[in-house]
Every structure is written in C-alpha cells, then in structure tokens.
Design an enzyme around this catalytic site. Structure first.
Site, mmCIF file in Angstrom:
data_model
loop_
_atom_site.group_PDB
_atom_site.id
_atom_site.type_symbol
_atom_site.label_atom_id
_atom_site.label_comp_id
_atom_site.label_asym_id
_atom_site.label_seq_id
_atom_site.Cartn_x
_atom_site.Cartn_y
_atom_site.Cartn_z
ATOM 1 C CD GLU A 106 -3.050 0.941 0.285
ATOM 2 O OE1 GLU A 106 -2.476 1.545 -0.638
ATOM 3 O OE2 GLU A 106 -4.211 1.208 0.609
ATOM 4 C CG ASP A 107 -1.117 4.821 -1.202
ATOM 5 O OD1 ASP A 107 -1.754 4.119 -0.379
ATOM 6 O OD2 ASP A 107 -1.671 5.666 -1.927
ATOM 7 C CG ASP A 110 -5.688 8.476 6.165
ATOM 8 O OD1 ASP A 110 -4.982 9.183 6.878
ATOM 9 O OD2 ASP A 110 -6.780 8.863 5.701
ATOM 10 C CG PHE A 159 -3.814 15.668 1.163
ATOM 11 C CD1 PHE A 159 -5.079 15.191 1.457
ATOM 12 C CD2 PHE A 159 -3.201 15.260 -0.023
ATOM 13 C CE1 PHE A 159 -5.732 14.330 0.580
ATOM 14 C CE2 PHE A 159 -3.847 14.394 -0.891
ATOM 15 C CZ PHE A 159 -5.121 13.936 -0.592
ATOM 16 N NE ARG A 172 -2.655 8.396 -8.874
ATOM 17 C CZ ARG A 172 -3.266 7.953 -7.781
ATOM 18 N NH1 ARG A 172 -2.566 7.526 -6.760
ATOM 19 N NH2 ARG A 172 -4.578 7.964 -7.709
HETATM 20 P P1 IMP Z 1 -7.540 4.279 4.681
HETATM 21 O O1 IMP Z 1 -8.521 3.202 4.358
HETATM 22 O O2 IMP Z 1 -8.183 5.470 5.324
HETATM 23 O O3 IMP Z 1 -6.349 3.806 5.462
HETATM 24 O O4 IMP Z 1 -7.127 4.853 3.292
HETATM 25 C C1 IMP Z 1 -5.976 4.643 2.685
HETATM 26 C C2 IMP Z 1 -6.033 5.277 1.303
HETATM 27 O O5 IMP Z 1 -6.434 6.660 1.337
HETATM 28 C C3 IMP Z 1 -4.652 5.252 0.744
HETATM 29 O O6 IMP Z 1 -4.450 4.067 0.020
HETATM 30 C C4 IMP Z 1 -4.609 6.490 -0.110
HETATM 31 O O7 IMP Z 1 -5.020 6.193 -1.408
HETATM 32 C C5 IMP Z 1 -5.598 7.449 0.508
HETATM 33 N N1 IMP Z 1 -4.901 8.479 1.341
HETATM 34 C C6 IMP Z 1 -4.936 8.578 2.676
HETATM 35 N N2 IMP Z 1 -4.201 9.614 3.113
HETATM 36 C C7 IMP Z 1 -3.670 10.188 2.009
HETATM 37 C C8 IMP Z 1 -2.797 11.323 1.800
HETATM 38 O O8 IMP Z 1 -2.332 12.019 2.717
HETATM 39 N N3 IMP Z 1 -2.483 11.600 0.502
HETATM 40 C C9 IMP Z 1 -2.945 10.864 -0.541
HETATM 41 N N4 IMP Z 1 -3.753 9.797 -0.389
HETATM 42 C C10 IMP Z 1 -4.125 9.465 0.875
HETATM 43 MG MG MG Z 2 -4.608 3.973 -2.204
#
Ligand code: IMP
Ligand code: MG
Length: 201
Positions: A106-107, A110, A159, A172
C-alpha cells in the site's frame, strides 16, 4: 523552471522524503521482507493496491530477493476517511490465494479501513499468511486498529503526495514525497466529507 517543479514549488508545505532517502528505505524494507520469507516454501504473492502503491511496488519488488508472483487490486473507498466509510473492490485479484503467503503493498495507512477490509478478504479466501507493507503510515488518523508489518516512514497529519500518492490524481509522478499546503487540499475538503471531520480537530 520545468512546469512540474513550478507547481510543486507553489503547492508544497514541506519536503518530507527525497529520492535518496526513499531509495535507501525501500532497500532496507526489501531486505527485511526477504529475510522474513526466505525459509518459507509456500508461494509469495505480492499484491499492489492501485494506484497509489505503483511506484513503491516497482521499487520494492526489485529489492525482494526471492521468487514471487505479483498481482494487483483496485479499491474504492467512499467517504473513506469518515466513520461511515465503505470499501469496495473495483478490480479483483487474478491469483488464487489459497495456502499462499500474501504481502499487501500500500501507499499509506490512514484510517486503516482499506487494510482492515483487505486482511479479512485474504483470510476468508484461505491465505496462509497475510502481511502489510506500506510506504507511509499516518497513525494520528487511525479509526480502526491496524498496523503495518514493513513500513517505510511515519508521516504527520497532513495531505501527502508524490511517489505514487495523489491529490485529485495529480502529483503521482513526483520521485519524492511532500506535504501540501492547507489551502491546496482545502478545495478537496469542500467537495468531500473526507478529511474535514478529523484532520482539523
Ligand atoms: P484508509 O482506508 O483510510 O487507510 O485509506 C488509505 C487510502 O487513502 C490510501 O491508500 C490512499 O489512497 C488514501 N490516502 C490517505 N491519506 C492520504 C494522503 O495524505 N495523501 C494521498 N492519499 C491518501
Ligand atoms: Mg490507495
């Protein structure tokens, strides 16, 4: 100055990780992952989560010194960052995961909802083990209990874009990781309930 550099200069709050720092960390992660799986005979499937993980994925797998299979999934998460967030599979896996070791790439972690969903998904389908490698971790935003096994860096509650991560599909392709100025991503906040709820607490 090139066009992209111009945009970055006006939108950037902070340069968090430059190319060299990212390269070194990804090499370390590759070594950790190699060490973790090297005595395991079961097949290892490395699953990239589109699209944010693509740059990290390409660099990471070149640092895993083991035979692997690769596959990709795309996930959409409506109201992703709010309590009511619903996770949906947009593109499913092609590999059969039964009895295999799965490494999700994953990137960023969050709220943790995407990964929690994916952990359940792979366990229900009979994977032997499921581990998570995420380039970034934003622990302050966590809504569900989840942690990465091989994590690059912790980031502040901003962000973040670059090295695969986007804001409205832009940035990206930056080879480094930056945070955006508040006024830049506020435009996004006005359109979704996403970050509004918790980022400004
Ligand atoms: P989660 O389910 O809330 O953990 O969401 C994770 C996804 O939200 C990541 O795979 C990202 O695509 C997106 N995301 C969360 N925070 C950021 C950020 O700061 N910048 C860009 N994308 C984010
Ligand atoms: Mg993502």
């Amino acid at each position: 100055m090139e066009r992209l550099d111009c945009v970055v200069k006006s939108d950037m709050k902070e340069l968090l990780f430059d190319e060299e720092t990212i390269k070194n960390r990804v090499e370390e992660l590759g070594k950790e992952i190699t060490k973790h799986y090297e005595n395991d005979e079961s097949e290892l499937v490395v699953v990239g989560i589109l699209r944010g993980s693509t740059l990290f994925f390409a660099d990471l797998i070149r640092n895993i010194n083991l035979p692997i299979l690769i596959d990709f999934m795309a996930i959409s998460s409506y109201g992703n960052t709010s309590e009511s967030g619903v996770v949906k599979i947009v593109k499913d896996l092609e590999a059969d995961v039964t009895g295999k070791n799965i490494l999700i790439v994953e990137d960023i972690i969050d709220t943790g909802k995407t990964l929690k969903y994916l952990l359940n998904y792979f366990r229900e389908r009979g994977a032997k083990t499921v581990k998570i490698s995420s380039m970034l971790d934003k622990p302050k935003r966590r809504l569900v209990e989840i942690s990465g096994d091989f994590v690059g860096f912790e980031v502040p509650n901003d962000f973040i874009v670059g090295y695969g991560l986007d804001y409205n599909q832009s940035y990206r392709n930056l080879p480094y990781i930056i945070s955006l100025k508040e006024e830049v991503y506020k435009k996004l906040l006005q359109r979704t309930d996403s970050f509004k709820t918790s980022i400004f607490k």
